[in-house]
Write an enzyme that holds these catalytic residues in place. Structure first.
Site, PDB file in Angstrom:
ATOM      1  N   GLU A  28      24.734  55.609 -49.050  1.00 10.61           N
ATOM      2  CA  GLU A  28      23.810  54.636 -49.631  1.00 10.61           C
ATOM      3  C   GLU A  28      22.543  55.254 -50.217  1.00 10.61           C
ATOM      4  OE1 GLU A  28      22.384  51.530 -47.023  1.00 10.61           O
ATOM      5  OE2 GLU A  28      23.075  50.051 -48.460  1.00 10.61           O
ATOM      6  N   HIS A  33      25.096  34.187 -43.675  1.00 13.90           N
ATOM      7  CA  HIS A  33      24.726  35.267 -44.587  1.00 13.90           C
ATOM      8  C   HIS A  33      25.217  34.973 -46.017  1.00 13.90           C
ATOM      9  CE1 HIS A  33      23.991  39.305 -46.006  1.00 13.90           C
ATOM     10  NE2 HIS A  33      25.253  39.388 -46.406  1.00 13.90           N
TER      11      HIS A  33
HETATM   12 ZN   LIG Z   1      26.248  40.707 -47.696  1.00 18.31          ZN
END
Ligand SMILES: [Zn+2]
Ligand SMILES: NC(=O)c1ccc[n+]([C@@H]2O[C@H](COP(=O)([O-])OP(=O)(O)OC[C@H]3O[C@@H](n4cnc5c(N)ncnc54)[C@H](O)[C@@H]3O)[C@@H](O)[C@H]2O)c1
Length: 426
Positions: free
Chosen positions: A305, A332
């Site tokens: 990342e 989420h």
């Molecule tokens: Zn997500």
């Protein structure tokens, strides 16, 4: 609102009740669709009221309706395969055994809610027991309640008490929360043991199970403690989705929409074509496959990342802020739905995003049963939370914008400007 849960007796009765409730909700909800009880090989992708169970049925038996595909995640010595399909218990166990290789013992970590509602769990654990050495089952607190350090300590203690050594492995059956827990426990128990995952929610299949990010929440925030630890195998058996509540299905679809927007225009088109209709298993499988491929491509490019992987955060900068501001009453995926609308509006304001895409995406998300109305969230306390996002770099937020379906660009926006720009965009 009435709820349909698995406590309503026989599967037939459940399907009937769910069907009746959905039928009724057609009259008072513009996003509902009725799926006839008993429709074979099908999956409904919209039309629910929170709390209802999707009356979906997946095909079984007929080979022509089976969907099985394998995607390799190329990470050198940490490479592994993601298998997607209604693969059956034996095939699932084969793939897990192949991925794990030689082990001294296997602990099967099961999300306890899944364990209660899914008829798939017991046969799978039994088949693992028949195939692999020293298999024992350990039930985790359901969903997010397993994602804390106290639960990790209990799991590690249980593993130690049951004599699991460094040659042992974990197999996790559950959603993203269970796999984050199991992956993190596997990364630290005896300084690291192997694990394999069987994602059982749509979100876990398309997102959480790929990429090797593991971790738990602490008081200061979600996912703040964790490790990169790649699984040895991921086996996504679509049959598990039979018991997944419709609201969770929609939340998973939000991440699929994201995948289409940032990297796969044909996936986005396909979702637009199918939203609100009944999906044959093959189509559902292909949609999941396409979303997994997007994540695999990005992760393989940027395992840790540091660069391109940031595009996976599309919709998440504002989404995370809304999720936290809701006190996590929004799922989420629901928060990400709102975050994607916000990011598209910001893109339009900056002259980056095609204005037509904002309209198309908003309609698509609404048809999938996801929230799109940002007005209630246009509050200082929500905007202030963006600035504490852990993904910030120096004085700017790397904001992901989408000009056209399948394209993502990173736009660093100064904190000072961000709040004002978002406010103007919303
Ligand atoms: Zn997500
Ligand atoms: N590691 C990553 O890269 C990554 C990516 C995305 C999300 N996540 C994490 O994943 C978590 C969310 O995952 P999720 O959406 O799968 O939620 P979840 O794991 O909390 O599962 C949602 C609910 O569904 C239940 N459940 C699971 N499978 C079921 C089934 N087949 N039938 C019926 N009920 C079932 C669970 O008990 C839970 O109550 C969050 O903690 C998030 O931080 C991690």
């Amino acid at each position: 609102m009435d709820k349909v849960s698995t406590s309503f007796g026989s599967p037939f009765r459940r399907v009937l009740l769910a069907g009746l409730l959905l039928h009724r909700s057609l009259e008072d909800s513009h996003i509902s669709r009725f799926v006839p009880p008993g429709s074979q090989g099908a999956f409904v992708v919209s039309g629910f009221r929170h709390g209802q169970t999707v009356p979906l049925r997946l095909s079984s038996g007929s080979a022509s309706r089976r969907f099985v595909t394998t995607i390799s995640v190329p990470l050198g010595s940490r490479s592994y395969d993601v298998c997607i399909g209604p693969s059956g218990v034996d095939e699932t166990v084969d793939r897990i055994a192949q991925g794990l290789g030689e082990t001294t013992g296997v602990a099967v970590l099961v999300d306890s809610r899944l364990g209660q509602v899914s008829p798939r769990v017991r046969p799978l654990v039994a088949a693992l027991r028949a195939r692999l050495p020293r298999v024992q089952r350990w039930d985790l607190p359901a969903g997010e309640t397993c994602k804390n350090l106290a639960a990790i300590e209990r799991t590690c203690d249980w593993l130690a008490e049951h004599g699991y050594d460094r040659g042992a492995a974990l197999v996790v059956l559950g959603g993203g929360a269970a796999s984050d827990h199991a992956g993190f426990a596997a990364s630290i128990y005896l300084r690291g043991i192997a694990y394999a995952t069987c994602p059982t929610t749509l979100l876990a299949m398309v997102d959480a199970s790929v990429g090797g990010k593991t971790g738990v929440d602490i008081t200061s925030g979600k996912n703040l403690v964790g490790a990169f630890h790649q699984p040895r195998a991921v086996v996504a058996d679509l049959e598990f989705l039979q018991t997944l509540p419709a609201r969770e299905v929609a939340a998973g679809l939000a991440e699929v929409v994201k995948a289409g927007l940032i990297a796969d225009a044909s996936l986005f088109d396909r979702l637009e074509r199918h939203a609100g209709s009944t999906l044959p298993t093959e189509v559902l499988g292909q949609i999941i496959e396409a979303a997994v491929r997007v994540k695999v491509d990005v992760v393989a490019d940027d395992e840790r990342e540091s660069g391109r992987r940031a595009i996976l955060n599309f919709g998440h900068t504002v989404g995370h802020a809304i999720e936290a501001a809701s006190g996590f009453t929004l799922l989420h995926g629901e928060a990400v739905s709102l975050g994607m609308v916000a990011a598209l509006r910001l893109g339009v304001l900056r002259g980056v995003t095609d204005p037509a895409l904002l309209g198309r995406t908003t309609r698509l998300l609404a048809r999938l049963g996801l929230p799109v109305d940002l007005d209630p969230w246009l509050r200082d306390d929500v905007l202030d939370r963006i600035e504490v996002d852990k993904k910030r770099v120096s004085q700017a937020v790397r904001f992901v914008l989408v000009p056209h379906p399948g394209q993502a660009v990173l736009a660093p926006i100064e904190f000072g400007d961000l709040k004002e720009q978002i406010r103007r965009a919303l």
